[in-house]
Design a protein around this motif. Structure first.
Motif, mmCIF file in Angstrom:
data_model
loop_
_atom_site.group_PDB
_atom_site.id
_atom_site.type_symbol
_atom_site.label_atom_id
_atom_site.label_comp_id
_atom_site.label_asym_id
_atom_site.label_seq_id
_atom_site.Cartn_x
_atom_site.Cartn_y
_atom_site.Cartn_z
ATOM 1 N N LYS A 147 -13.541 20.543 9.009
ATOM 2 C CA LYS A 147 -14.674 21.270 8.415
ATOM 3 C C LYS A 147 -14.435 21.582 6.928
ATOM 4 O O LYS A 147 -15.269 22.213 6.282
ATOM 5 C CB LYS A 147 -14.895 22.601 9.149
ATOM 6 N N ALA A 148 -13.300 21.169 6.410
ATOM 7 C CA ALA A 148 -12.958 21.524 5.035
ATOM 8 C C ALA A 148 -13.866 20.831 4.017
ATOM 9 O O ALA A 148 -14.264 19.684 4.214
ATOM 10 C CB ALA A 148 -11.499 21.148 4.763
ATOM 11 N N THR A 149 -14.190 21.535 2.939
ATOM 12 C CA THR A 149 -14.924 20.935 1.823
ATOM 13 C C THR A 149 -14.191 21.285 0.535
ATOM 14 O O THR A 149 -13.420 22.249 0.491
ATOM 15 C CB THR A 149 -16.354 21.512 1.710
ATOM 16 N N ALA A 150 -14.451 20.504 -0.487
ATOM 17 C CA ALA A 150 -13.851 20.798 -1.793
ATOM 18 C C ALA A 150 -14.257 22.192 -2.253
ATOM 19 O O ALA A 150 -13.483 22.904 -2.897
ATOM 20 C CB ALA A 150 -14.276 19.743 -2.801
ATOM 21 N N GLN A 151 -15.471 22.608 -1.919
ATOM 22 C CA GLN A 151 -15.965 23.903 -2.384
ATOM 23 C C GLN A 151 -15.164 25.091 -1.859
ATOM 24 O O GLN A 151 -15.078 26.117 -2.519
ATOM 25 C CB GLN A 151 -17.446 24.100 -1.982
ATOM 26 N N VAL A 152 -14.625 24.994 -0.636
ATOM 27 C CA VAL A 152 -13.830 26.121 -0.129
ATOM 28 C C VAL A 152 -12.348 25.943 -0.423
ATOM 29 O O VAL A 152 -11.603 26.923 -0.500
ATOM 30 C CB VAL A 152 -14.043 26.385 1.383
ATOM 31 N N LEU A 153 -11.909 24.687 -0.574
ATOM 32 C CA LEU A 153 -10.485 24.451 -0.821
ATOM 33 C C LEU A 153 -10.102 24.735 -2.274
ATOM 34 O O LEU A 153 -9.048 25.304 -2.558
ATOM 35 C CB LEU A 153 -10.126 22.991 -0.500
ATOM 36 N N PHE A 154 -10.972 24.326 -3.200
ATOM 37 C CA PHE A 154 -10.602 24.399 -4.607
ATOM 38 C C PHE A 154 -10.351 25.833 -5.100
ATOM 39 O O PHE A 154 -9.294 26.121 -5.669
ATOM 40 C CB PHE A 154 -11.650 23.693 -5.469
ATOM 41 N N PRO A 155 -11.284 26.750 -4.875
ATOM 42 C CA PRO A 155 -10.997 28.119 -5.351
ATOM 43 C C PRO A 155 -9.764 28.713 -4.688
ATOM 44 O O PRO A 155 -9.002 29.465 -5.321
ATOM 45 C CB PRO A 155 -12.255 28.909 -4.982
ATOM 46 N N SER B 107 2.655 24.031 -0.102
ATOM 47 C CA SER B 107 1.826 24.113 1.106
ATOM 48 C C SER B 107 0.529 24.868 0.855
ATOM 49 O O SER B 107 -0.437 24.694 1.578
ATOM 50 C CB SER B 107 2.623 24.777 2.229
ATOM 51 N N GLY B 108 0.514 25.712 -0.153
ATOM 52 C CA GLY B 108 -0.712 26.441 -0.466
ATOM 53 C C GLY B 108 -1.543 25.676 -1.458
ATOM 54 O O GLY B 108 -2.500 24.976 -1.113
ATOM 55 N N ALA B 109 -1.158 25.717 -2.723
ATOM 56 C CA ALA B 109 -1.993 25.134 -3.775
ATOM 57 C C ALA B 109 -2.131 23.612 -3.662
ATOM 58 O O ALA B 109 -3.225 23.077 -3.508
ATOM 59 C CB ALA B 109 -1.415 25.505 -5.142
ATOM 60 N N LEU B 110 -1.004 22.909 -3.719
ATOM 61 C CA LEU B 110 -1.084 21.451 -3.868
ATOM 62 C C LEU B 110 -1.678 20.753 -2.652
ATOM 63 O O LEU B 110 -2.464 19.808 -2.796
ATOM 64 C CB LEU B 110 0.308 20.891 -4.203
ATOM 65 N N ALA B 111 -1.313 21.185 -1.448
ATOM 66 C CA ALA B 111 -1.889 20.547 -0.260
ATOM 67 C C ALA B 111 -3.403 20.709 -0.268
ATOM 68 O O ALA B 111 -4.141 19.799 0.135
ATOM 69 C CB ALA B 111 -1.276 21.156 1.001
ATOM 70 N N ASP B 112 -3.870 21.860 -0.728
ATOM 71 C CA ASP B 112 -5.313 22.092 -0.761
ATOM 72 C C ASP B 112 -5.992 21.300 -1.887
ATOM 73 O O ASP B 112 -7.091 20.778 -1.704
ATOM 74 C CB ASP B 112 -5.603 23.588 -0.909
ATOM 75 N N TYR B 113 -5.341 21.202 -3.063
ATOM 76 C CA TYR B 113 -5.908 20.344 -4.124
ATOM 77 C C TYR B 113 -6.035 18.913 -3.607
ATOM 78 O O TYR B 113 -7.033 18.234 -3.823
ATOM 79 C CB TYR B 113 -5.006 20.326 -5.364
ATOM 80 N N GLN B 114 -4.975 18.457 -2.925
ATOM 81 C CA GLN B 114 -4.965 17.073 -2.449
ATOM 82 C C GLN B 114 -6.118 16.815 -1.481
ATOM 83 O O GLN B 114 -6.842 15.828 -1.611
ATOM 84 C CB GLN B 114 -3.619 16.784 -1.767
ATOM 85 N N LEU B 115 -6.296 17.751 -0.532
ATOM 86 C CA LEU B 115 -7.395 17.564 0.425
ATOM 87 C C LEU B 115 -8.741 17.697 -0.279
ATOM 88 O O LEU B 115 -9.698 16.977 0.042
ATOM 89 C CB LEU B 115 -7.276 18.564 1.581
ATOM 90 N N ALA B 116 -8.809 18.601 -1.258
ATOM 91 C CA ALA B 116 -10.064 18.764 -2.011
ATOM 92 C C ALA B 116 -10.391 17.467 -2.754
ATOM 93 O O ALA B 116 -11.554 17.040 -2.811
ATOM 94 C CB ALA B 116 -9.945 19.926 -3.000
ATOM 95 N N ILE B 117 -9.362 16.822 -3.317
ATOM 96 C CA ILE B 117 -9.578 15.553 -4.017
ATOM 97 C C ILE B 117 -10.107 14.506 -3.043
ATOM 98 O O ILE B 117 -11.112 13.826 -3.309
ATOM 99 C CB ILE B 117 -8.258 15.075 -4.680
ATOM 100 N N THR B 118 -9.465 14.409 -1.892
ATOM 101 C CA THR B 118 -9.898 13.441 -0.878
ATOM 102 C C THR B 118 -11.349 13.705 -0.461
ATOM 103 O O THR B 118 -12.174 12.797 -0.414
ATOM 104 C CB THR B 118 -8.973 13.548 0.361
ATOM 105 N N LYS B 119 -11.635 14.965 -0.171
ATOM 106 C CA LYS B 119 -12.985 15.321 0.284
ATOM 107 C C LYS B 119 -14.012 15.077 -0.823
ATOM 108 O O LYS B 119 -15.116 14.605 -0.556
ATOM 109 C CB LYS B 119 -13.022 16.792 0.719
ATOM 110 N N ALA B 120 -13.644 15.438 -2.065
ATOM 111 C CA ALA B 120 -14.579 15.280 -3.171
ATOM 112 C C ALA B 120 -14.870 13.800 -3.430
ATOM 113 O O ALA B 120 -16.003 13.403 -3.687
ATOM 114 C CB ALA B 120 -14.020 15.948 -4.437
ATOM 115 N N LYS B 121 -13.814 12.983 -3.341
ATOM 116 C CA LYS B 121 -14.002 11.535 -3.509
ATOM 117 C C LYS B 121 -14.935 10.995 -2.440
ATOM 118 O O LYS B 121 -15.880 10.262 -2.737
ATOM 119 C CB LYS B 121 -12.650 10.831 -3.396
#
Lengths: 462, 1039
Positions: free
Chosen positions: A16-24, A80-94
């Motif tokens: 259910k993750a989206t870039a919008q909730v992961l990025f901030p 595990s906090g910042a970078l894992a979430d940036y990475q998933l946000a990048i994947t989702k945003a792409k």
């Protein structure tokens, strides 16, 4: 089926993750670490602050006595906090074609990664964030990671990122509220910073990278890349304030004589911003075990002037100009003196102050070394109170501020020069990096062998 | 005229039903036997004689003259006749079971008026470790059977009451508030007996819930006859059992100087001279002698009281019985004032009825409890502080009792003597917590006897609880310019406490349905069979809602609306189901050889399809050698050999098999950043990696034992050896953060427990007027970690905040305490730095493990006419634990260890300094740099002498305790009858009366912990409350 009920009602599933909730979320994780624990380590090791004799919390930092178990929050939190979430946000945003989020997450990932590389020299990169698929990611050397990050930024800049965001999405951008021009400038400035960091290790690549930026007429930040969302409310406070003042009672950090003597000597009005008074009482760096009879003043020393609503700066306007000034000084790609002046002005504008006119605030127009020295001193004086770790990096890269031959209690002490901590345990050598935490060393057999904390990282000045 | 006679055969000793007893018509071959419920039906002509026989009991004959004939048999041989409750609430002759089972009776449980079921059993049962972790009545009791095997899941036994599971949840917002565990809700007065099923062969019938053993509680039933009223009343006084003993030489100050505003004992030596102390208020200051105050801490505590009153009315006709009971617990704790109290009301109803082949029984219990608890440990930073931490920081010359007047101008928020701590009485009276719980549990049990040897049973239970807690910390701000606000000699000011309010709701439910068939049949003179087959459906869950505010707008008003901040709220629910099918059969041969086979298949909701169905087998053999060889006339009165193997398991918690996002909360080290920010939500990938490949944990256990009695049972020995292995453990293990996660939930490795349990019983004296019974228990259990996931050299089980932890290491005993240690040179000297302080080694070193070498209990009962004197000693030897109290105790210079060398300068003994030459070679030279007088204190802080701090904080876990002393006087029948009673007893008792600790531990009772009641609690304690001592008097009357 009996296990139909085994669907978590308390947390959303990962898909259910989206870039919008992961990025901030990831941005505040970066801010919490850079502006929290790293601000403390950076603040002590850059000699803005030191440990008070009336408390104990940061003695291990101030004596350069960090072990695998100490201050690991940043390593764990950033991965595990910042970078894992940036990475998933990048994947989702792409996947969703959300190129603005793709760029934003990529730039913040690079910013965050760079800090890890600069602190630990080698970290997992090419094999990172694979979860169960790779429980022991290999470590990449810092230079490889830098190149990878620069390529990632370029790839994101090559997309059609410059589109207007809907309000809700713009709100999720705590740095620039969806202003994609600023994100491009941040990306360019970050690239500049990374190239300049390579000047010792890979001077040719550094120069080529900088020249390429200028050749492409890259624009650089003229506003602060900062997170300014903190309020004086539960779990909403500025990280270093929350950590050291709200939770630890403000008993530990005190003004270091290294910094206050420099500010005082130069009549720098920022002293009030940094310490809340024009005449702070300071402690000599690392002398937290001085007997009260010998140093009664230590017990009434001035604390850093943290506020609950202070922003966390990632890269200030001043830093942007100082980086450009350094590029100009080294490669003649611009007017170093006017960029230096713009940097000084921006640093004081940050506090709505007027810069003093002393020599330190003037571009020397001397040898390259003189010019770099002037720039780095000004950068050093501009980093508190939120991204002090950059002062530590700059010193490791350029050697400025210089290392003092005498302790700051000595009459021959030169204000601003760094002194070896009174209680240092590293035999006179300054710390240059952090040691890998237990969590990585014990669980990843690819973790590089431990080296002394005083060994410079790959880009450090030998 | 022929009667269809029905009835129940019960044992005189404890009223339990006797299954499998023979009922024959004298002079004929016609006969039947009692079913598993002890009931029989037989057609017999009027005037015929029925003969009732059961091995180990005296036979009895009854002439038939009515339709219902209930018979009570009297034991003639204790060992042959004893009937015990085994799994699923089934009564069985103890001789038939091939594993160790210990049963304790009501009398033992209630001898010292404990308010919880197992409080009176400490030191009495081999293999069962019972400790009071909490220094408050109403707090939790820790019960561990045969040691710990689970690293990540629960090690708590399953509690079963009258055949159905009972929720043993522990509610509390954190370990610093112990509001008690669910099993403690049962009224001990109402318990008929408790059986401990320690091994897996015994508990296999409980499958995936039986892996930590089972505690089977059987409550009293009404007995047919005229109404009986049982009244019991216990009045117990409590006081503190053990407090730390500070050094008596050095007084207030720091760095060897007397400093008015210090919270330490690092000042000069006591000289007895009058000195001012505390704040200067209105230009005046208090005076007192500079001398150590004896019993300063102990006198801080009051006496507490615990009242335990029960009235039970029971009775019934031949066909039906009833029982009604009310229990009231009132307690006021040992802290002064109304800050720690506990009240509990138990209402219980129980009824049974029989109609022809149908019988039914039901019970309904309501438990209402509420209490006030004082926080232990460390207060929430920035919000408030705690009593126990502040008490520790009062120098030995400052009269704690005086501070009780915490609003007095010298002791209030502005003028407390130090800015580094707060007045502990402020904590008591301005902070607090309130807990309230309502719980209903009960069951309905329907039986239908289809044939004399086959009964069908349907049982439905419910256990529903709703509890709430409120926790508050008042806010305060020392006035700038006041003593605490900076006008003290050190110029330090204390930060304000912003205060907080937290409101928690905690709901649990558990419904259990069981349908089973029970059969008992004798085939011929050689073989008999006794078995059960059934299905069980269990549905349980919990829901918590917790809301808190931080920062009070109006001080002293504790309501969620009273804040400058938004409330933060969290909810969580969990729901799980378990479906089990089981069968168990015992085949008996000639009353001396029994084989029992058990199998259970469980299907759980918490694991993925394909991994969620699993089978647990068990088998046990019992061989009554004395019966087989007919040793009746020898000195050996009874010999039973037994052996068993069993498997049990445990599934995982709900929602552990697929990955999730969590609402972002960035941990800062100290403090957090919690979303939403600026109206923007944030979600983060959960840091624990989950997988749907999880399978259940599995426990495999072998057990061998023997029970031997001599000289008409005057001397007995019961010995058991076992090996229990728990494998495929489910636990979140740390993984490299580079993976994007910090831990992964996996099945891995195993822990192996080996142990021996010995119980010796002797009756040295046995005359009509005088008797003396001794029972001695010896338990040794060793848990070894036999494997860990690849590459994981150790697993952290619990840790303190400073760098010490308790770990599992492969091939080593479970629970090794590791903490910073000094660096040593190759010759074993301590390497010190340029200041003369030991350098901390790169890796933590071992300080031993938590496990006891052995646990012994000695229990004596001496009867002289109508007097009964009993006492119980327990000796737990060996093991280590961490004490957060010791840590602070050293920091403030109160520990006697801190007077080393009379606090004169000293060189760290046996120390060297490292010298590195130009070539980078390191050599070691003798250290001559002393720790100066002003720096002696630093030597004892965790931060400035990290290398050696834990050598003072990790203490010997051994203790000897006088657990219980009781003296009862049974009123002579004539006297009892005069007051209209059938029976009356008055008693005096004490529990936890004397504690002996080894020389190395002057700080804290090793039993207390505020790290919960499971494996983590074995790490030790963090500034928790002292344990209690109980003594009182009771009256028990039966009308």
């Amino acid at each position: 089926k009996i296990n139909d009920i085994n669907v978590n009602p308390n947390n959303p599933a990962i898909d259910k993750a989206t870039a919008q909730v992961l990025f901030p979320s990831a941005v505040l994780s970066t801010a919490g670490n850079v502006g929290g624990e790293l601000d403390i380590i950076g603040g002590i090791w850059s000699q803005y602050w030191t440990q008070s004799p009336a408390a104990n919390q940061f003695k291990t930092i101030d004596s350069y006595n960090l072990q695998r178990q100490d201050f690991n929050g940043t390593y764990n939190g950033l991965f595990s906090g910042a970078l894992a979430d940036y990475q998933l946000a990048i994947t989702k945003a792409k996947e969703a074609g959300q190129f603005p989020f793709y760029l934003m997450a990529t730039v913040m990932k690079a910013y965050t990664y760079e800090i890890l590389v600069d602190l630990y020299d080698k970290v997992p990169y090419t094999e990172a964030f694979q979860g169960a698929a790779n429980l022991q990611p290999k470590f990449d050397d810092g230079y490889t990671i830098y190149k990878g990050l620069l390529a990632e930024i370029d790839a994101a800049l090559a997309t059609n990122y410059n589109v207007a965001l809907v309000d809700a999405d713009a709100k999720a951008d705590f740095l620039f509220s969806g202003d994609m021009d600023n994100w491009r400038k941040f990306a360019n400035t970050l690239k500049l910073k990374m190239y300049l960091r390579m000047i010792n290790a890979h001077p040719a690549e550094a120069e080529a990278g900088v020249r390429a930026l200028y050749a492409a007429q890259a624009d650089f930040l003229d506003t602060d890349a900062r997170v300014n969302v903190f309020t004086d409310a539960t779990d909403q406070r500025n990280p270093v304030y929350a950590y050291t003042v709200f939770n630890l009672g403000g008993l530990d950090l005190r003004a270091s004589k290294t910094f206050t003597t420099w500010l005082t000597e130069n009549n720098d009005p920022r002293i009030v911003e940094y310490f809340g008074t024009e005449t702070p009482t300071a402690i000599d760096q690392g002398y937290y075990n001085a007997p009260q009879s010998a140093q009664p003043g230590y017990y009434t020393a001035t604390a850093p002037n943290f506020g609950p609503t202070d922003p966390v700066y990632f890269l200030t306007t001043a830093e942007s100009y100082f980086l450009q000034a350094e590029a100009a000084a080294r490669y003649n790609v611009g007017s170093a003196s006017s960029l230096f002046e713009a940097g000084v002005q921006a640093a004081f504008d940050q506090y709505e102050l007027t810069p003093p006119t002393g020599e330190a605030y003037q571009y020397p127009n001397g040898t390259l070394e003189d010019n770099i020295r002037a720039i780095i001193y000004q950068k050093w004086a501009s980093y508190p109170n939120s991204h002090t770790i950059e002062g530590f990096f700059d010193q490791e890269r350029t050697g400025y501020p210089e290392i003092s031959k005498v302790y700051s209690l000595d009459i021959k002490y030169v204000p601003g020069t760094w002194v070896y901590s009174k209680n240092g345990v590293t035999g006179g050598k300054f710390p240059k990096r952090l040691v890998y935490p237990d969590s990585e060393r014990t669980r990843n057999s690819n973790t590089p062998p431990e080296v002394p904390i005083t060994t410079p990282v790959w880009w450090g000045k030998q | 005229q022929t009667h269809t006679v029905t009835g129940t055969v019960t044992a005189r000793e404890d009223g339990s039903t006797i299954p499998g007893a023979s009922v024959t018509i004298k002079g004929t071959t016609t006969g039947t036997q009692t079913g598993v419920d002890g009931k029989y039906t037989i057609n017999a002509p009027e005037g015929a004689t029925l003969q009732f026989t059961f091995l180990g009991y005296d036979p009895q004959t009854v002439v038939v003259n009515k339709n219902i004939i209930n018979v009570v048999l009297t034991l003639n041989s204790k060992q042959l006749g004893e009937v015990v409750v085994t799994g699923l609430g089934i009564s069985k002759a103890k001789k038939t079971i091939g594993y160790a089972q210990t049963t304790v009776k009501n009398e033992e449980i209630n001898r010292s008026a404990s308010i919880n079921p197992v409080g009176g059993l400490q030191g009495k049962v081999a293999g069962v470790n019972i400790s009071n972790v909490s220094g408050t009545s109403g707090g939790s009791t820790k019960v561990i059977l045969r040691g710990y095997t689970s690293l990540g899941s629960s090690n708590q036994p399953l509690y079963v009451i009258d055949g159905v599971p009972l929720t043993n949840a522990r509610s509390g917002s954190s370990d610093n508030f112990d509001f008690g565990n669910g099993a403690n809700d049962i009224d001990p007065n109402l318990i008929d007996n408790i059986s401990f099923l320690k091994g897996s062969a015994a508990s296999a019938i409980y499958g995936s819930r039986g892996s930590n053993g089972v505690v089977i509680i059987t409550t009293k039933k009404g007995k047919s006859g005229k109404p009986t009223v049982d009244f019991s009343s216990g009045t117990t006084l409590t006081d503190v059992a053990f407090v730390y003993k500070p050094q008596e030489t050095f007084g207030q100050g720091w760095d060897a100087h007397f400093i008015l505003s210090e919270n330490g004992n690092w000042g000069p030596k006591y000289d007895g001279q009058l000195r001012p102390w505390g704040a200067i208020v209105d230009n005046t200051q208090l005076l007192k002698p500079f001398s150590f105050i004896k019993n300063n801490v102990r006198d801080t505590y009051d006496k507490g009281i615990e009242l335990n009153n029960n009235i039970t009315v029971s009775g019934g006709s031949d066909a039906s019985t009833y029982l009604m009971s009310y229990n009231n617990i009132y307690s006021d704790g040992i802290l002064p004032g109304n800050v720690d109290g506990f009240r509990r009301n138990n209402f219980s109803l129980r009824g049974t009825t029989t109609y022809k082949n149908f019988s039914a029984d039901a019970s309904l219990n309501y438990v209402a409890k509420n209490g006030n608890f004082v926080s232990t440990g460390q207060g929430p930073t920035g919000v408030g502080t705690t009593f126990y931490e502040n008490i520790l920081q009062i120098p030995g010359d400052i009269p704690i009792k005086d501070l009780r007047d915490y609003k007095n101008k010298y002791f209030n928020v502005d003028n407390y003597y130090t800015p580094f701590a707060e007045n502990p009485y402020y904590n008591l009276y301005e902070n607090g917590s309130k807990f309230k719980s309502d719980r209903v549990y009960g069951n309905i049990n329907l039986n239908y006897k289809i044939t004399p040897w086959f009964t069908v049973q349907l049982q439905q239970s419910a256990d529903v609880a709703n509890s709430g807690a409120r926790i508050w910390y008042n806010s305060n701000t020392p006035k700038p310019g006041s003593w605490v606000g900076g006008a003290n000699p050190e110029g330090q000011s204390r930060k304000p406490d912003v205060g907080s309010v937290e409101e928690d709701n905690f709901q649990t439910y558990e419904y259990d349905t069981k349908l089973q068939g029970l059969f008992v049949k004798k085939f011929n003179s050689d073989f008999d069979i006794n078995g059960v087959i059934g299905a069980n459906y269990n549905d349980r869950g919990a829901r918590t809602l917790s809301t808190a505010i931080e920062g009070l707008a109006i001080p002293g008003f504790f309501q969620l609306s009273n804040s400058v901040n938004k409330p933060s709220s969290a909810e969580a629910e969990s729901h799980r189901r378990l479906l089990g099918f089981y069968a168990q059969g015992t085949l008996g041969y000639r009353d001396y050889l029994y084989l029992t086979l058990t199998g259970r298949n469980d299907i759980t909701s918490t694991l993925a399809t394909g991994n969620n169905s699993y089978f647990y087998p068990a088998a046990n053999v019992s061989y009554i050698l004395s019966q087989a060889l007919d040793l009746r006339n020898s000195a050996v009165s009874y010999v039973k050999l037994r052996g068993s193997y069993g498997e049990t398991g445990s599934d995982t918690d709900p929602y552990n098999i697929s990955n999730i996002l969590t609402a972002t909360n960035v941990g800062l080290g100290f403090g957090n950043l919690a979303f939403p920010f600026r109206g923007v939500p944030g979600f983060s990938i959960s840091n624990t990696l989950l997988t749907n490949n999880l399978k259940p944990e599995r426990v495999k256990e072998f057990e061998l034992g023997a029970e031997i009695r001599f000289l008409n049972d005057r001397l007995g020995l019961d010995a058991t050896v076992y090996q229990r292995t728990r494998q495929d453990q489910i636990l979140a293990v740390p993984i490299a953060p580079g993976t994007g996660y910090t831990s992964e939930l996996v099945n891995f490795g195993s822990v192996r427990n080996r142990g021996i349990e010995i119980a010796v019983n002797a009756t040295p004296v046995k005359t009509p007027n005088v008797s003396w019974d001794i029972s001695y228990t010896f338990t040794k259990n060793q848990s070894i970690v036999t494997s860990l996931p690849d590459g994981l050299d150790k697993l952290i089980l619990n840790q303190d905040g400073y760098g010490g932890y308790m770990v599992a290491i492969k091939g080593q005993p479970l629970g090794i305490l590791q903490a910073p240690v000094p660096q040593y040179d190759p010759q074993g000297h301590i390497v010190v730095d340029s200041q003369g302080y030991p350098i901390t080694a790169a890796e933590n070193g071992s300080y031993g493990n938590f496990q006891h070498d052995f646990v012994m209990g000695l229990n004596n009962t001496i009867k002289v006419k109508n007097f009964v004197l009993g006492f119980t000693l327990e000796w737990d030897k060996g093991g280590k634990f961490y004490s957060g109290t010791a840590d602070l105790f050293n920091f403030v210079g109160a520990d006697p260890k801190t007077t080393y060398n009379d606090r004169n300068p000293f060189v760290v003994p046996n120390s060297v300094q490292a010298v590195t030459d130009a070539a980078g070679n390191t050599t070691y030279v003798e250290n001559t740099t002393p720790i100066t007088e002003a720096n002696v204190d630093d030597y004892y802080y965790t931060t400035s002498n990290k290398a050696q701090a834990w050598s003072r904080d990790i203490l010997d876990r051994s203790f000897i305790k006088l657990r219980e002393v009781t003296l009862n006087y049974v009123l002579p029948k004539t006297l009892a009858n005069k007051i209209g009673a059938q029976r009356a007893t008055i008693g005096l008792y004490g529990r936890n009366l004397i504690t002996w600790l080894p020389a190395g531990n002057k700080v804290v009772d090793p039993e207390v912990s505020n790290y919960g009641t499971d494996l983590a609690s074995e790490y030790g304690e963090f500034r928790t409350a002292p344990p209690l001592r109980y003594y009182g008097a009771s009256v028990k009357v039966t009308f």
